[in-house]
Design an enzyme around this catalytic site. Sequence first.
Site, PDB file in Angstrom:
ATOM      1  N   CYS A 175     -43.344 -10.259  54.427  1.00  0.00           N
ATOM      2  CA  CYS A 175     -42.805  -9.364  53.779  1.00  0.00           C
ATOM      3  C   CYS A 175     -43.541  -7.823  54.022  1.00  0.00           C
ATOM      4  O   CYS A 175     -43.113  -6.710  53.817  1.00  0.00           O
ATOM      5  CB  CYS A 175     -42.959  -9.442  52.211  1.00  0.00           C
ATOM      6  SG  CYS A 175     -41.992 -10.923  51.672  1.00  0.00           S
ATOM      7  N   HIS A 217     -42.260  -2.670  48.276  1.00  0.00           N
ATOM      8  CA  HIS A 217     -41.692  -3.794  48.705  1.00  0.00           C
ATOM      9  C   HIS A 217     -41.130  -4.258  47.325  1.00  0.00           C
ATOM     10  O   HIS A 217     -41.584  -4.325  46.397  1.00  0.00           O
ATOM     11  CB  HIS A 217     -42.546  -4.975  48.998  1.00  0.00           C
ATOM     12  CG  HIS A 217     -42.189  -6.267  49.229  1.00  0.00           C
ATOM     13  ND1 HIS A 217     -40.814  -6.556  49.877  1.00  0.00           N
ATOM     14  CD2 HIS A 217     -42.684  -7.371  48.994  1.00  0.00           C
ATOM     15  CE1 HIS A 217     -40.671  -7.890  49.898  1.00  0.00           C
ATOM     16  NE2 HIS A 217     -41.807  -8.286  49.097  1.00  0.00           N
ATOM     17  N   ASN A 267     -35.099 -10.077  46.923  1.00  0.00           N
ATOM     18  CA  ASN A 267     -36.436  -9.757  47.886  1.00  0.00           C
ATOM     19  C   ASN A 267     -35.853 -10.392  49.282  1.00  0.00           C
ATOM     20  O   ASN A 267     -35.473 -11.425  49.701  1.00  0.00           O
ATOM     21  CB  ASN A 267     -37.481 -10.604  47.621  1.00  0.00           C
ATOM     22  CG  ASN A 267     -38.905 -10.451  48.351  1.00  0.00           C
ATOM     23  OD1 ASN A 267     -38.583  -9.954  49.436  1.00  0.00           O
ATOM     24  ND2 ASN A 267     -39.922 -11.108  47.880  1.00  0.00           N
TER      25      ASN A 267
HETATM   26  N1  COA Z   1     -34.709 -20.243  36.297  1.00  0.00           N
HETATM   27  C1  COA Z   1     -35.189 -20.876  35.011  1.00  0.00           C
HETATM   28  N2  COA Z   1     -36.541 -21.153  34.704  1.00  0.00           N
HETATM   29  C2  COA Z   1     -37.143 -21.159  35.600  1.00  0.00           C
HETATM   30  C3  COA Z   1     -36.743 -20.434  37.119  1.00  0.00           C
HETATM   31  C4  COA Z   1     -35.520 -20.176  37.235  1.00  0.00           C
HETATM   32  N3  COA Z   1     -35.004 -19.689  38.270  1.00  0.00           N
HETATM   33  N4  COA Z   1     -38.022 -20.819  37.968  1.00  0.00           N
HETATM   34  C5  COA Z   1     -38.954 -21.023  37.351  1.00  0.00           C
HETATM   35  N5  COA Z   1     -38.703 -21.232  36.004  1.00  0.00           N
HETATM   36  C6  COA Z   1     -39.278 -22.109  34.812  1.00  0.00           C
HETATM   37  C7  COA Z   1     -40.676 -22.741  35.423  1.00  0.00           C
HETATM   38  O1  COA Z   1     -40.259 -24.108  35.736  1.00  0.00           O
HETATM   39  C8  COA Z   1     -41.818 -22.464  34.246  1.00  0.00           C
HETATM   40  O2  COA Z   1     -41.139 -23.445  33.185  1.00  0.00           O
HETATM   41  P1  COA Z   1     -42.509 -24.353  32.596  1.00  0.00           P
HETATM   42  O3  COA Z   1     -43.067 -23.449  31.800  1.00  0.00           O
HETATM   43  O4  COA Z   1     -41.539 -25.254  31.584  1.00  0.00           O
HETATM   44  O5  COA Z   1     -43.096 -24.933  33.597  1.00  0.00           O
HETATM   45  C9  COA Z   1     -41.316 -21.127  33.581  1.00  0.00           C
HETATM   46  O6  COA Z   1     -39.858 -20.997  34.042  1.00  0.00           O
HETATM   47  C10 COA Z   1     -42.191 -20.207  34.058  1.00  0.00           C
HETATM   48  O7  COA Z   1     -42.355 -20.064  35.583  1.00  0.00           O
HETATM   49  P2  COA Z   1     -43.517 -19.337  36.323  1.00  0.00           P
HETATM   50  O8  COA Z   1     -43.439 -19.472  37.763  1.00  0.00           O
HETATM   51  O9  COA Z   1     -44.732 -19.353  35.489  1.00  0.00           O
HETATM   52  O10 COA Z   1     -42.746 -17.895  35.789  1.00  0.00           O
HETATM   53  P3  COA Z   1     -43.279 -16.388  36.210  1.00  0.00           P
HETATM   54  O11 COA Z   1     -43.112 -15.682  35.150  1.00  0.00           O
HETATM   55  O12 COA Z   1     -44.567 -16.287  37.160  1.00  0.00           O
HETATM   56  O13 COA Z   1     -42.109 -15.806  37.069  1.00  0.00           O
HETATM   57  C11 COA Z   1     -41.768 -15.421  39.457  1.00  0.00           C
HETATM   58  C12 COA Z   1     -41.978 -16.304  38.516  1.00  0.00           C
HETATM   59  C13 COA Z   1     -41.586 -16.179  40.753  1.00  0.00           C
HETATM   60  C14 COA Z   1     -40.463 -14.480  39.349  1.00  0.00           C
HETATM   61  C15 COA Z   1     -43.169 -14.666  39.564  1.00  0.00           C
HETATM   62  O14 COA Z   1     -44.146 -15.380  39.623  1.00  0.00           O
HETATM   63  C16 COA Z   1     -43.288 -13.570  40.734  1.00  0.00           C
HETATM   64  O15 COA Z   1     -42.568 -12.858  41.046  1.00  0.00           O
HETATM   65  N6  COA Z   1     -44.281 -13.641  41.528  1.00  0.00           N
HETATM   66  C17 COA Z   1     -44.674 -12.813  42.585  1.00  0.00           C
HETATM   67  C18 COA Z   1     -43.792 -12.958  43.832  1.00  0.00           C
HETATM   68  C19 COA Z   1     -44.117 -12.027  44.814  1.00  0.00           C
HETATM   69  O16 COA Z   1     -44.769 -11.096  44.470  1.00  0.00           O
HETATM   70  N7  COA Z   1     -43.694 -12.384  45.929  1.00  0.00           N
HETATM   71  C20 COA Z   1     -44.303 -11.342  47.028  1.00  0.00           C
HETATM   72  C21 COA Z   1     -44.252 -11.608  48.369  1.00  0.00           C
HETATM   73  S1  COA Z   1     -42.551 -11.981  48.992  1.00  0.00           S
END
Ligand code: COA
Length: 323
Positions: free
Chosen positions: A114, A250, A280
């Site tokens: 990215c 980004h 993204n």
């Molecule tokens: N739909 C519904 N539930 C979902 C899901 C989806 N698409 N994806 C994950 N979940 C669930 C998980 O299973 C988890 O459930 P649990 O608590 O029962 O285990 C819950 O939602 C929370 O998951 P978590 O991963 O902790 O969520 P989050 O708040 O961290 O959000 C992202 C996830 C990926 C959106 C977030 O972490 C993020 O944006 N990270 C940074 C990504 C990034 O910066 N990338 C940069 C380089 S490309």
Amino acid sequence: MKYSCIRGTGSYLPAQVVTNYDLEKKIETTHQWIVERTGIHSRHIAEDHESALSMAEAAGRAALAMAGIAAADLDMIIVATTTPERVFPATACELQAALGAGQCPAFDLNATACAGFMYGIGIADQFIRTGKIKHALVIGSEMMSRIVDWSDRRTCVLFGDGAGAVVLSSSDTPGIMTTCLHADGRFVDMLNIPSNLGRPTSRKFTGQAVLNMQGNTLFRQAVNILGGLFDETLAAGGVSAKEIDWLIPHQANLRIIDAMAKKLDLPTERVAITLATHANTSSASIPLALDGSVRDGRIKRGDLLLLEGFGGGLAWGSALVRF
Ligand code: COA
């Protein structure tokens, strides 16, 4: 003293739009979860006949047209992509032939994921500053739909396809005021796509070669790292946060973008946000956001822009740009 400036921008998005509601029908997710956690509503997904090369060509041609530069005048072509059609030769070499450019250096940047577009800008800027070249085409083009696991709801909802491009040209006044590039290989496990190419056979990878991400940890790293990157970039450019007209971030997560805007004390309307409709697009996200805001007239010549990218590596980079 020579500088580089952004002379033209261009972008390409596949016509097909896939909404969160479409995804609800295929995997266990909801529109509400995706919007609340990421800010994404829909994404563009390429058709079978499209590729990182075809999207790069469309974005590149648009940037060349805006710049008023013929492909034959290019002195360098850089394509940031994690989804090339071949391991080698580079997508940039195929693009050079497709555009009818001359025998200029042409290469891909893929390891920086990215952050690849920011690395491309940083490299092209250095070649232009030293007087070695006059015009460079820098592109981010990503076919994320082909490298995500469509059964993994934690990752597949986050990404989209697209390409963005800029033409950097030699200038007597800055343009690109400064660039900052970094990587920290201790965090390779946070975001990667495994492959058996070149891997020791004793450690053969048997899983699915798709994108893996430790979302939560990555989120915290992104906010920390980008905060430091902003301080470094402003100091290197000799400007204060108050002078920034536009943040072109980004597009990974709206909560990260909001935190970054807050750090700069910039109102949301001064941040180029495409996340809701593009998701993204990895290295394409920054030039896509830039081109959109330039073409709809929000970003104007003379505006001071802060561009930042962050991704697998971990790798990150920024540019301070007088547009
Ligand atoms: N739909 C519904 N539930 C979902 C899901 C989806 N698409 N994806 C994950 N979940 C669930 C998980 O299973 C988890 O459930 P649990 O608590 O029962 O285990 C819950 O939602 C929370 O998951 P978590 O991963 O902790 O969520 P989050 O708040 O961290 O959000 C992202 C996830 C990926 C959106 C977030 O972490 C993020 O944006 N990270 C940074 C990504 C990034 O910066 N990338 C940069 C380089 S490309």
